[in-house]
Design a protein around this motif. Structure first.
Motif, PDB file in Angstrom:
ATOM      1  N   PHE A  27       0.933  -1.296  -0.204  1.00 54.87           N
ATOM      2  CA  PHE A  27       0.016  -0.113  -0.146  1.00 54.87           C
ATOM      3  C   PHE A  27       0.892   1.083   0.006  1.00 54.87           C
ATOM      4  O   PHE A  27       1.905   1.485   0.611  1.00 54.87           O
ATOM      5  CB  PHE A  27      -0.747   0.104   1.250  1.00 54.87           C
ATOM      6  CG  PHE A  27      -1.960  -0.930   1.185  1.00 54.87           C
ATOM      7  CD1 PHE A  27      -2.970  -0.800   0.626  1.00 54.87           C
ATOM      8  CD2 PHE A  27      -1.858  -1.977   2.111  1.00 54.87           C
ATOM      9  CE1 PHE A  27      -4.130  -1.729   0.305  1.00 54.87           C
ATOM     10  CE2 PHE A  27      -3.034  -3.199   1.991  1.00 54.87           C
ATOM     11  CZ  PHE A  27      -4.049  -2.968   1.155  1.00 54.87           C
ATOM     12  N   HIS A  28       0.540   2.450  -0.658  1.00 55.12           N
ATOM     13  CA  HIS A  28       1.026   3.402  -0.712  1.00 55.12           C
ATOM     14  C   HIS A  28       0.121   4.791  -0.641  1.00 55.12           C
ATOM     15  O   HIS A  28      -0.838   4.619  -1.210  1.00 55.12           O
ATOM     16  CB  HIS A  28       1.816   3.612  -2.211  1.00 55.12           C
ATOM     17  CG  HIS A  28       3.106   2.956  -2.308  1.00 55.12           C
ATOM     18  ND1 HIS A  28       4.345   3.179  -2.179  1.00 55.12           N
ATOM     19  CD2 HIS A  28       2.906   1.410  -2.615  1.00 55.12           C
ATOM     20  CE1 HIS A  28       5.227   2.138  -2.091  1.00 55.12           C
ATOM     21  NE2 HIS A  28       4.245   1.089  -2.534  1.00 55.12           N
ATOM     22  N   ARG A 137      -3.839   7.145   4.808  1.00 51.87           N
ATOM     23  CA  ARG A 137      -3.611   6.261   5.792  1.00 51.87           C
ATOM     24  C   ARG A 137      -4.573   5.788   6.629  1.00 51.87           C
ATOM     25  O   ARG A 137      -4.203   4.510   7.069  1.00 51.87           O
ATOM     26  CB  ARG A 137      -2.470   7.309   6.453  1.00 51.87           C
ATOM     27  CG  ARG A 137      -1.238   7.725   5.816  1.00 51.87           C
ATOM     28  CD  ARG A 137      -0.233   8.413   6.587  1.00 51.87           C
ATOM     29  NE  ARG A 137       0.880   8.802   5.596  1.00 51.87           N
ATOM     30  CZ  ARG A 137       2.049   7.888   5.185  1.00 51.87           C
ATOM     31  NH1 ARG A 137       1.719   6.556   5.609  1.00 51.87           N
ATOM     32  NH2 ARG A 137       2.788   8.469   4.389  1.00 51.87           N
ATOM     33  N   GLN A 138      -5.615   6.462   6.959  1.00 53.37           N
ATOM     34  CA  GLN A 138      -6.631   5.579   7.841  1.00 53.37           C
ATOM     35  C   GLN A 138      -7.309   4.611   7.073  1.00 53.37           C
ATOM     36  O   GLN A 138      -7.503   3.455   7.590  1.00 53.37           O
ATOM     37  CB  GLN A 138      -7.512   6.802   8.045  1.00 53.37           C
ATOM     38  CG  GLN A 138      -8.791   6.261   8.961  1.00 53.37           C
ATOM     39  CD  GLN A 138      -9.937   7.183   9.314  1.00 53.37           C
ATOM     40  OE1 GLN A 138      -9.863   8.391   9.023  1.00 53.37           O
ATOM     41  NE2 GLN A 138     -10.998   7.074  10.353  1.00 53.37           N
ATOM     42  N   TRP A 139      -7.380   4.935   5.664  1.00 49.83           N
ATOM     43  CA  TRP A 139      -8.039   3.661   5.049  1.00 49.83           C
ATOM     44  C   TRP A 139      -6.986   2.561   4.906  1.00 49.83           C
ATOM     45  O   TRP A 139      -7.534   1.462   5.030  1.00 49.83           O
ATOM     46  CB  TRP A 139      -8.043   4.229   3.344  1.00 49.83           C
ATOM     47  CG  TRP A 139      -9.033   3.149   2.552  1.00 49.83           C
ATOM     48  CD1 TRP A 139     -10.408   3.423   2.411  1.00 49.83           C
ATOM     49  CD2 TRP A 139      -8.761   2.082   1.753  1.00 49.83           C
ATOM     50  NE1 TRP A 139     -10.814   2.364   1.549  1.00 49.83           N
ATOM     51  CE2 TRP A 139      -9.786   1.640   1.051  1.00 49.83           C
ATOM     52  CE3 TRP A 139      -7.450   1.415   1.713  1.00 49.83           C
ATOM     53  CZ2 TRP A 139      -9.583   0.540   0.315  1.00 49.83           C
ATOM     54  CZ3 TRP A 139      -7.395   0.465   0.971  1.00 49.83           C
ATOM     55  CH2 TRP A 139      -8.554  -0.216   0.244  1.00 49.83           C
ATOM     56  N   ILE A 140      -5.744   2.664   4.626  1.00 50.45           N
ATOM     57  CA  ILE A 140      -4.715   1.571   4.506  1.00 50.45           C
ATOM     58  C   ILE A 140      -4.645   0.877   6.003  1.00 50.45           C
ATOM     59  O   ILE A 140      -4.659  -0.235   5.937  1.00 50.45           O
ATOM     60  CB  ILE A 140      -3.329   2.417   4.209  1.00 50.45           C
ATOM     61  CG1 ILE A 140      -3.126   2.722   2.846  1.00 50.45           C
ATOM     62  CG2 ILE A 140      -2.226   1.372   4.611  1.00 50.45           C
ATOM     63  CD1 ILE A 140      -2.086   3.709   2.526  1.00 50.45           C
ATOM     64  N   ILE A 175      -3.221   4.303  -2.652  1.00 54.55           N
ATOM     65  CA  ILE A 175      -4.673   4.811  -2.316  1.00 54.55           C
ATOM     66  C   ILE A 175      -4.555   6.334  -2.611  1.00 54.55           C
ATOM     67  O   ILE A 175      -3.648   7.053  -2.205  1.00 54.55           O
ATOM     68  CB  ILE A 175      -4.789   4.514  -0.750  1.00 54.55           C
ATOM     69  CG1 ILE A 175      -4.394   3.025  -0.690  1.00 54.55           C
ATOM     70  CG2 ILE A 175      -5.975   5.087  -0.349  1.00 54.55           C
ATOM     71  CD1 ILE A 175      -5.393   2.236  -1.373  1.00 54.55           C
ATOM     72  N   VAL A 176      -5.548   6.790  -3.215  1.00 53.28           N
ATOM     73  CA  VAL A 176      -6.029   8.265  -3.408  1.00 53.28           C
ATOM     74  C   VAL A 176      -7.392   8.530  -3.093  1.00 53.28           C
ATOM     75  O   VAL A 176      -8.210   7.676  -2.607  1.00 53.28           O
ATOM     76  CB  VAL A 176      -5.728   8.583  -4.975  1.00 53.28           C
ATOM     77  CG1 VAL A 176      -4.348   8.076  -5.556  1.00 53.28           C
ATOM     78  CG2 VAL A 176      -6.892   7.914  -5.971  1.00 53.28           C
TER      79      VAL A 176
END
Length: 315
Positions: A27-28, A137-140, A175-176
């Protein structure tokens, strides 16, 4: 979204009776990748610029720069598909650099694009990036938590039902906040997910991560067999049956795993979004009567594909 590239040479192929090695999700939350998709989304929907919820309000000069960048994206990229357009793929690849990099120079980008990104970078960094990065970052973190608890079973179920393993090499997942693409996420050998969309959040983060990465290799056998049967029966080669089956399979696997492990009643993405009540409504009864019995062990993969295709309208 359909994958349009050659399969990776290295796939997760467990020995008899062995559990497959876990797919590696890389993840990025990358500055340049996010800024590019931010501008692409605004290029597609220019009216959203004035509605942006800034962390810090841009100055008048900064807004002028942003309007110019959005207009340039609108004129040059808004009508290009992020997945199937070779130039957009090349741009995504070029932007797949260190997450913290903010300089677009020297990345094999079109000169005007690099200049546009560099002009917007300090504005995006000051006025919006902290908010976007925190959201990503919360999603990741949530996706990783879900994958740690459920991912092994989800991966095994998808690979078993689609009869194709996942790649063994790490899969980059950017992730965008928003992609600007109507369908949301997209994948070639790399995945981009719009974590800011409510439909991709919560438990759906698990399903849509595995839905997207299954485009890399997992649907290969399904697509080939459907295409062969379509050709053999002189039906339209443009059928989206494979994608409907993929959505159904991944959603059904995630739903079953969540129920079995923790008693969670999960509504798959396609059901919640009404995909089988709209464009894909003709596929719903076919999948229910032919593919679901295969998933239940009542018939073979090959039988299910033949029977599904044979129920499609003749050309």
């Amino acid at each position: 979204m359909r994958c349009a590239v050659a399969l990776p040479a290295s796939l997760l192929l467990p020995g008899a009776g062995a559990s497959p090695a876990r797919v590696q999700l890389d993840f990025h939350s990358a500055f340049l990748m996010n800024m590019h998709h931010f501008l692409y989304n605004l290029g597609v929907h220019p009216e959203l610029l004035e509605k942006t919820g800034w962390t810090a309000t841009p100055t008048a000069d900064e807004m002028a720069t942003l309007r110019g960048a959005v207009a340039w994206y609108h004129d040059n990229y808004a009508k290009r598909d992020l997945l199937f357009d070779e130039q957009m793929t090349a741009i995504k690849t070029a932007l797949s650099v260190a997450d913290t990099r903010r300089d677009a120079s020297g990345l094999a980008l079109p000169p005007q694009l690099a200049s546009t990104l560099n002009s917007v970078a300090p504005i995006y960094a000051r006025c919006l990036w902290a908010q976007h990065d925190a959201s990503n970052r919360q999603w990741i973190a949530e996706a990783k938590r879900l994958d740690e608890r459920y991912g092994a079973e989800v991966q095994e179920g998808i690979a078993r039902h689609l009869q194709t393993p996942f790649p063994s090499t790490p899969i980059r997942i950017d992730i965008v906040v928003e992609t600007g693409k109507r369908q949301g996420g997209y994948t070639d050998t790399q995945t981009v997910i719009p974590g800011g969309r409510p439909s991709y959040q919560g438990l759906a983060a698990l399903e849509m991560t595995y839905h997207e990465i299954s485009h890399i290799a997992s649907t290969e056998k399904l697509e080939e067999m459907i295409d062969a049967r379509l050709k053999a029966t002189h039906r339209s080669a443009d059928s989206d049956l494979w994608h409907a089956v993929q959505f159904y399979t991944v959603g059904a696997v995630v739903k079953a795993v969540l129920k079995r492990r923790d008693g969670i009643d999960y509504e798959p993405y396609a059901d919640k979004g009404g995909l089988f009540k709209g464009y894909w409504s003709p596929f719903a009864p076919i999948i229910a009567s032919e593919w679901q019995p295969y998933m239940n062990g009542k018939q073979t993969f090959e039988q299910a594909v033949v029977r599904m295709v044979d129920r499609l309208p003749a050309a």
